[in-house]
Design a protein around this motif. Structure first.
Motif, mmCIF file in Angstrom:
data_model
loop_
_atom_site.group_PDB
_atom_site.id
_atom_site.type_symbol
_atom_site.label_atom_id
_atom_site.label_comp_id
_atom_site.label_asym_id
_atom_site.label_seq_id
_atom_site.Cartn_x
_atom_site.Cartn_y
_atom_site.Cartn_z
ATOM 1 N N GLU A 1 0.813 -1.219 0.000
ATOM 2 C CA GLU A 1 0.000 0.000 0.000
ATOM 3 C C GLU A 1 0.846 1.268 0.000
ATOM 4 O OE1 GLU A 1 -0.110 -1.663 4.275
ATOM 5 O OE2 GLU A 1 -0.041 -2.384 2.217
ATOM 6 N N LEU B 1 -13.288 9.030 -2.037
ATOM 7 C CA LEU B 1 -12.723 7.690 -2.190
ATOM 8 C C LEU B 1 -12.339 7.091 -0.843
ATOM 9 C CD1 LEU B 1 -10.404 7.678 -5.340
ATOM 10 C CD2 LEU B 1 -12.537 6.460 -4.984
ATOM 11 N N TYR B 2 -11.744 7.882 0.012
ATOM 12 C CA TYR B 2 -11.320 7.362 1.316
ATOM 13 C C TYR B 2 -12.524 6.989 2.180
ATOM 14 C CZ TYR B 2 -8.698 6.911 5.641
ATOM 15 O OH TYR B 2 -8.145 6.426 6.800
ATOM 16 N N ALA C 1 -14.049 3.676 0.803
ATOM 17 C CA ALA C 1 -13.151 2.522 0.712
ATOM 18 C C ALA C 1 -13.661 1.295 1.467
ATOM 19 C CB ALA C 1 -11.752 2.905 1.187
ATOM 20 N N TYR D 1 -16.312 -0.413 -0.665
ATOM 21 C CA TYR D 1 -15.735 -1.108 -1.817
ATOM 22 C C TYR D 1 -15.089 -2.439 -1.405
ATOM 23 C CZ TYR D 1 -16.252 3.332 -4.298
ATOM 24 O OH TYR D 1 -16.755 4.469 -4.871
ATOM 25 N N GLN D 2 -14.517 -2.458 -0.200
ATOM 26 C CA GLN D 2 -13.792 -3.648 0.247
ATOM 27 C C GLN D 2 -14.723 -4.838 0.451
ATOM 28 O OE1 GLN D 2 -11.641 -3.010 3.872
ATOM 29 N NE2 GLN D 2 -10.591 -4.987 3.796
ATOM 30 N N ALA E 1 -10.609 -3.797 -6.474
ATOM 31 C CA ALA E 1 -10.382 -3.280 -5.119
ATOM 32 C C ALA E 1 -11.079 -4.130 -4.064
ATOM 33 C CB ALA E 1 -10.868 -1.831 -5.032
ATOM 34 N N SER E 2 -12.185 -4.766 -4.422
ATOM 35 C CA SER E 2 -12.916 -5.564 -3.434
ATOM 36 C C SER E 2 -12.186 -6.845 -3.053
ATOM 37 C CB SER E 2 -14.300 -5.919 -3.996
ATOM 38 O OG SER E 2 -14.169 -6.762 -5.138
ATOM 39 N N ARG F 1 -8.224 -1.467 4.108
ATOM 40 C CA ARG F 1 -8.873 -0.235 3.633
ATOM 41 C C ARG F 1 -7.883 0.646 2.875
ATOM 42 N NH1 ARG F 1 -12.048 4.170 7.474
ATOM 43 N NH2 ARG F 1 -12.415 5.729 5.821
ATOM 44 N N VAL G 1 -7.427 -0.691 -0.618
ATOM 45 C CA VAL G 1 -8.578 -0.374 -1.463
ATOM 46 C C VAL G 1 -8.535 1.088 -1.894
ATOM 47 C CG1 VAL G 1 -11.087 -0.238 -1.532
ATOM 48 C CG2 VAL G 1 -9.977 -2.180 -0.423
ATOM 49 N N PHE G 2 -8.265 1.968 -0.941
ATOM 50 C CA PHE G 2 -8.194 3.399 -1.264
ATOM 51 C C PHE G 2 -7.082 3.683 -2.266
ATOM 52 C CE2 PHE G 2 -5.923 7.364 -0.197
ATOM 53 C CZ PHE G 2 -6.861 8.283 -0.665
ATOM 54 N N MET H 1 -7.972 2.187 -5.808
ATOM 55 C CA MET H 1 -9.067 2.927 -6.432
ATOM 56 C C MET H 1 -8.599 4.308 -6.877
ATOM 57 S SD MET H 1 -11.879 1.303 -6.835
ATOM 58 C CE MET H 1 -12.917 2.718 -7.164
#
Length: 303
Positions: A86, A130-131, A134, A137-138, A199-200, A205, A208-209, A212
């Motif tokens: 990350e 987006l944050y 997140a 989306y996860q 992203a999922s 987190r 994912v952020f 994305m």
């Protein structure tokens, strides 16, 4: 005797006139044409004579975006394989954001404080949203199998490439009144959904952020950046595209030799084979124009 002959003679036939709206003319069929009908026929009046080099240079934009999407898929693969963590993803995101922001500023003809503020506010809202989203989306596709995710993602990426507008950007610069086409919007939505599916499948987190942010930066703003570069200087656009293709091919070569051959073959097909086909089929183009064509307005009806 002369009187009877005069009574039996028919009245002279009226001359046929070329009229658009007037009904049938007496003595003539509705589809009647005279001898001057084919005098206005013109063959291949609007056929554009294309140059091989010009078509090859225009096709560079397609190869450029193909390499951009290939780099995105490459980052997805390395992230899912835990090759890129990350922190590295966040560093890539910041680098892309700063470089793209600077390119937009330097290629804009009218640079002002309002434009800077406009870009800054939009980017801030974009990153914040987006944050916040997140975690959603996860867990969005937790109940779907991984095989289904890979199949749908591959289909969406292909759909994105097929419907993408390679002539300009779907995201417009401030002040542009022209709206994107429906196919461009569908292409953009397909890339966003594919990014969400990838992203999922990430563990945290922050992962994912970061993925994305990376994906949406590329799919949303990379076409705008490349379009601004091309509009600013075609020579700079050509150098950027060739460098991008060389970098993409080198990364793919390190990942897999077969994928390198496939990507290289695709680029050669787009940049050499397709322009050659286009030039060759121009020889068989046969277009006829004449008085039977529909009238075309010589002004914009929206004015």
């Amino acid at each position: 005797m002369n009187l009877s002959v005069g009574n039996n003679s028919s009245p002279p036939r009226p001359r046929w006139r070329k009229v658009a709206y007037g009904g049938m003319q007496p003595g003539y069929d509705d589809n009647h044409t005279d001898e001057s009908f084919l005098e206005g026929m013109v063959m291949n009046a609007s056929v554009v004579k294309r140059d091989m080099v010009k078509v090859m240079l225009d096709s560079v934009s397609i190869s450029e975006y193909l390499c951009i999407v290939a780099l995105v898929v490459l980052v997805w693969t390395c992230t899912l394989a835990s090759t890129i963590d990350e922190n590295s993803l966040l560093f890539i995101d910041v680098s892309l954001l700063v470089s793209g922001f600077l390119i937009l500023l330097f290629t804009q003809e009218m640079l002002s404080f309002n434009l800077l503020l406009h870009y800054f506010l939009n980017i801030s809202f974009f990153i914040t949203a987006l944050y916040v989203l997140a975690p959603i989306y996860q867990t969005l596709t937790r109940s779907i199998s991984s095989d289904s995710i890979w199949a749908v993602t591959a289909s969406l990426v292909i759909l994105h490439l097929f419907l993408h507008d390679y002539s300009e950007s779907t995201v417009k610069a401030p002040g542009v009144l022209k709206h994107p086409a429906l196919t461009s919007c569908i292409s953009l939505n397909a890339s966003v959904v594919a990014s969400v599916f990838i992203a999922s499948r990430l563990p945290s987190r922050v992962h994912v952020f970061a993925i994305m942010l990376f994906s949406l930066q590329v799919f949303l703003f990379a076409p705008l950046v490349t379009y601004c570069i091309k509009k600013y200087s075609f020579r700079l656009h050509l150098c950027f595209s060739i460098s991008l293709m060389a970098m993409t091919l080198s990364f793919v070569y390190m990942l897999h030799r077969l994928l390198f051959v496939l990507l290289l073959s695709l680029l050669v097909f787009v940049n050499v084979v397709c322009p050659y086909w286009l030039i060759r089929i121009q020889e068989y183009k046969f277009e006829i124009n004449g008085p039977w064509d529909e009238a075309k307005l010589c002004f914009d009806i929206t004015d």
